[in-house]
Write a protein that holds these residues in place. Sequence first.
Motif, short mmCIF file in Angstrom:
data_model
loop_
_atom_site.label_atom_id
_atom_site.label_comp_id
_atom_site.label_asym_id
_atom_site.label_seq_id
_atom_site.Cartn_x
_atom_site.Cartn_y
_atom_site.Cartn_z
N ARG A 151 -14.58 -2.90 3.43
CA ARG A 151 -14.32 -3.32 2.06
C ARG A 151 -14.32 -4.85 1.94
O ARG A 151 -14.09 -5.57 2.92
CB ARG A 151 -12.97 -2.79 1.59
N ALA A 154 -11.45 -7.05 3.50
CA ALA A 154 -10.88 -6.35 4.65
C ALA A 154 -10.72 -7.33 5.81
O ALA A 154 -11.54 -8.23 5.99
CB ALA A 154 -11.77 -5.17 5.06
N ARG A 155 -9.67 -7.14 6.59
CA ARG A 155 -9.36 -8.09 7.66
C ARG A 155 -9.76 -7.52 9.01
O ARG A 155 -9.36 -6.42 9.38
CB ARG A 155 -7.86 -8.40 7.64
N ASP A 159 -7.94 -4.12 9.35
CA ASP A 159 -8.54 -3.05 8.53
C ASP A 159 -9.77 -2.43 9.19
O ASP A 159 -10.14 -1.30 8.88
CB ASP A 159 -8.93 -3.60 7.16
N ASN A 179 -8.39 0.89 8.24
CA ASN A 179 -7.80 1.10 6.90
C ASN A 179 -8.91 1.13 5.86
O ASN A 179 -9.45 0.09 5.50
CB ASN A 179 -6.81 -0.02 6.58
N TYR A 181 -8.70 1.90 2.68
CA TYR A 181 -8.22 1.97 1.30
C TYR A 181 -8.00 0.61 0.64
O TYR A 181 -7.50 -0.33 1.26
CB TYR A 181 -6.92 2.77 1.25
N GLN A 182 -8.36 0.58 -0.63
CA GLN A 182 -8.15 -0.59 -1.47
C GLN A 182 -6.66 -0.72 -1.83
O GLN A 182 -5.99 0.27 -2.10
CB GLN A 182 -8.96 -0.42 -2.76
N THR A 185 -2.08 -2.40 2.71
CA THR A 185 -1.97 -3.22 3.91
C THR A 185 -1.04 -2.53 4.90
O THR A 185 -0.12 -1.80 4.51
CB THR A 185 -1.42 -4.63 3.60
N TYR A 195 3.10 1.34 5.34
CA TYR A 195 1.91 1.08 4.54
C TYR A 195 2.33 0.54 3.18
O TYR A 195 2.96 1.24 2.38
CB TYR A 195 1.09 2.36 4.39
#
Length: 266
Positions: A151, A154-155, A159, A179, A181-182, A185, A195
């Motif tokens: 995304r 995203a990190r 993520d 991860n 999902y929007q 974190t 989460y």
Amino acid sequence: MANNLPGVFKAQKKDGSTYYRTSITFRSKHISLGSFDNEKDANTAYNEAINIVRSENSYLPDDFSAKVCKKLDFKKWITLINFKNNGIYIKTPIYMRNNFFNYYLSKNDVLTFDVDDLFYYSKHSIMRRGTHLFVAEYGMQTNIASRYGIRNFARKGIDFRFVNGDTNDFRYANIEIINPYQGVTIEVTNGTICYNSKIHINGYVLIGKYDKIEHAAIAYNKAVDFLINNGCTTNYEKNYINDYSVSEYKEVYENLHIPEKIKEQT
């Protein structure tokens, strides 16, 4: 009109200035080699290309040097040797390997992809801006990471991650989405995973903290629905929860609380 030097054609720009185009024909394929300010440079590039395709040497990408190519650029070098060695002509700077291919942004900046992506990258030129890689698509710049489930914002390492540590290796088996999902974190405190669900309105607002990542993603969706239903025009991207049935999603959704801070924003 053809010039005295072989492979060179004189042309004019819109402003009336002169430039020189050059090309070769190899295996019945007409290959443009580029444009040059003077006839001599164009002819040098032409001769270099002819020498490459006619040589008995099976040149590899790392064999590029000023000795072989004084005027022919690196990306044309990749196109020519790939066509010569692998029998497939590709306009973009791709060199085929066994079961994968390399895309050469430069000699020292090389991306790796699965053969499943060959058609796409043979039609789209990749550009780099810092760590971000883009293609021009429908008049827009599209981040190629989105093709692999990564995304925007995203990190890396949080993520998603590159399994072998190579951030230029975009083969599907090398990309692990941690991860998907929007608005979610992941927070680890004393070994306990939490989460967090947040949404950006006028700055980020915490929706809630959850012990399941799916619940955090659904909470984000519910906050988006609330904002849109109350006149918000921001184009939020909602989450799709693969592992929940419609009834399971509905049960979680209905039991989630939207905090007053979000309600006060509408």
